[in-house]
Enzyme design. Structure first.
Site, PDB file in Angstrom:
ATOM      1  N   CYS A 156      10.549  17.711   9.822  1.00  0.00           N
ATOM      2  CA  CYS A 156      11.427  18.610  10.269  1.00  0.00           C
ATOM      3  C   CYS A 156      11.495  19.654   9.671  1.00  0.00           C
ATOM      4  O   CYS A 156      11.664  19.966   8.406  1.00  0.00           O
ATOM      5  CB  CYS A 156      12.749  17.827  10.261  1.00  0.00           C
ATOM      6  SG  CYS A 156      14.296  18.907  10.751  1.00  0.00           S
ATOM      7  N   CYS A 202      15.124  20.318   8.100  1.00  0.00           N
ATOM      8  CA  CYS A 202      15.647  19.648   6.621  1.00  0.00           C
ATOM      9  C   CYS A 202      14.400  18.810   6.059  1.00  0.00           C
ATOM     10  O   CYS A 202      14.599  18.538   4.976  1.00  0.00           O
ATOM     11  CB  CYS A 202      16.768  18.691   6.862  1.00  0.00           C
ATOM     12  SG  CYS A 202      16.097  17.318   7.959  1.00  0.00           S
ATOM     13  N   CYS A 229      18.677  15.170  10.335  1.00  0.00           N
ATOM     14  CA  CYS A 229      19.710  16.265  10.378  1.00  0.00           C
ATOM     15  C   CYS A 229      20.125  16.410  11.937  1.00  0.00           C
ATOM     16  O   CYS A 229      20.891  17.304  12.320  1.00  0.00           O
ATOM     17  CB  CYS A 229      19.394  17.403   9.930  1.00  0.00           C
ATOM     18  SG  CYS A 229      17.838  18.385  11.117  1.00  0.00           S
ATOM     19  N   ASP A 285     -11.658  29.478   4.181  1.00  0.00           N
ATOM     20  CA  ASP A 285     -11.671  27.871   3.931  1.00  0.00           C
ATOM     21  C   ASP A 285     -11.924  27.339   4.973  1.00  0.00           C
ATOM     22  O   ASP A 285     -11.280  27.354   6.230  1.00  0.00           O
ATOM     23  CB  ASP A 285     -10.249  27.774   3.623  1.00  0.00           C
ATOM     24  CG  ASP A 285      -9.844  26.280   3.120  1.00  0.00           C
ATOM     25  OD1 ASP A 285     -10.807  25.433   3.327  1.00  0.00           O
ATOM     26  OD2 ASP A 285      -8.652  26.037   2.470  1.00  0.00           O
TER      27      ASP A 285
END
Length: 412
Positions: A201, A204, A220, A338
């Site tokens: 999430c 949270c 949450c 990368d």
């Protein structure tokens, strides 16, 4: 229209003229379109030039990791039904390239602008957009944009309290979290094929639950908003529940999703879905993407895929086996240096295709394909790969600078 009611200051005019001269010199020297260097020079002479050029335009900003160039083009086509459009159609999407594009559109009513994800907040500050389209956020250029959540936070802070109407994809939790700080959001169910950047999430850090097409955080309560626009098969559903057919020359589900978001943006400016979608049919290719070109007596279809989300969508487009596939990967500055993202791509989807590998990082890609149990041949260049490929149209998939190399080689 722009440039008439509020003419540019003498300094701004000088900056525009100088920028155009430098761009023309760059083109004459064979160094590309010149838009970026021209824009840099213009902004050096007048740091407020972008804001000045945008002040008489109805501005739309388009940002995302995938699909922003195509969506910018679709929105521009749709809005031409309502007035003249200026746009950075070739994808120069940082402030210098955007400034260059707007400097060329003195009579335009609309500015439809693709913006690199990292620059969205700053460009939004400068251009006072009427509408901002947010499509998706996924891993890309790992050396430069380390974490998608940091980008989402940058968007969230930059758009907080914005007067713009934000048209956002409700199927991408990172986009929803970023857009939720805006007071005026139109949610579009555009879908999300690649989900590996949104398992936790963004609000949270809890684990996201994903039943069917829905998503929510069990900790949450952050959850998918209810959309008012949706992609449904080959149709766009508008807020009244009417279904409008999507007829595109561009292939694949991802482009239908781009069309759905574009129709929602067009409606903000009073262009009805039917008109917007009909105009989108004109778009055949976008900066060479999806073009079928003749090369060495063969048909090659050129497909761009810059990151795992893009590769996943592109694999769903290609003709079935045994269609030959050429893969080209570079890792230059514009790609991100990368290449570890190659391990996030599911190359088993290419099983049954004869595969030919080229590009600066062909050996990195070869190792990845070996681990995925794919049959492939490493080639020195495009010419050799085409000669070795069995008969039939060839699908050519490349990341950003590899795609530009290919276009130069085939004269596209």
């Amino acid at each position: 229209m722009a440039g008439n009611s509020d003419p540019l200051t003498p300094r701004a005019k000088l900056a525009v003229t100088a920028g155009k001269a430098v761009a023309a010199a760059s083109r004459a020297a064979g160094r590309g379109s010149g838009s970026v260097i021209g824009g840099r020079v213009a902004l050096k002479l007048d740091p407020d030039l972008l804001a000045r050029l945008a002040q008489n335009l109805d501005v739309v900003l388009v940002s995302a990791t995938n699909g922003k160039t195509t969506t910018t083009r679709l929105i521009a086509e749709a809005l031409r039904a309502a007035g003249e459009v200026v746009s950075n159609a070739l994808g120069a999407n940082m402030p210098a390239g955007i400034t260059s594009a707007l400097a060329g559109g003195s009579e335009a009513k609309f500015g439809v602008i693709e913006v690199d994800e990292k620059y969205l907040a700053g460009v939004a500050r400068d251009t006072d957009p009427k509408c901002i389209a947010l499509l998706n956020l996924s891993r890309d250029q790992l050396d430069r944009a380390a974490e998608t959540r940091m980008l989402a936070e940058n968007w969230r802070e930059g758009l907080a309290g914005s007067k713009a109407v934000v048209v956002a994809n409700c199927d991408d939790p990172l986009v929803v979290w970023a857009a939720s700080s805006s007071p005026n959001v139109i949610w579009v169910a555009a879908g999300q094929m690649w989900k590996d950047d949104a398992w936790s999430c963004p609000s949270c850090g809890g684990v996201m639950q994903r039943p069917g097409d829905d998503w929510f955080c069990g900790e949450c309560g952050f959850r998918r908003p209810t959309p008012t626009w949706a992609l449904s098969g080959d149709h766009v559903l508008d807020p009244h529940g009417s279904a409008w057919p999507i007829h595109l020359q561009l292939p694949g589900r991802a482009n239908k999703a781009n069309a759905a978001s574009s129709a929602a943006v067009a409606a903000v400016f009073g262009v009805p879905p039917q008109v917007a979608l009909e105009r989108m049919y004109q778009v055949q290719a976008v900066a060479g993407r999806y073009d079928v070109v003749q090369f060495e007596g063969r048909d090659l279809r050129l497909l761009l895929a810059k990151n795992p989300a893009g590769w996943l969508e592109t694999f769903s487009l290609i003709d079935p086996p045994p269609t030959p596939v050429i893969l080209s990967v570079n890792a230059r500055g514009a790609d991100g240096t990368d290449t570890s993202w190659l391990w996030d791509v599911d190359y088993t989807r290419l099983t049954g295709h004869p595969i030919f590998v080229i590009g600066d990082r062909k050996l990195d890609l070869a190792v990845r394909l070996e681990v995925a149990n794919q049959h492939f041949q490493v080639c020195d260049n495009l010419d050799q790969a085409v000669q070795m490929a069995p008969p039939g149209r060839i699908e050519v998939i490349a990341n950003y600078t590899a795609f530009q190399d290919l276009r130069r080689r085939v004269g596209n």
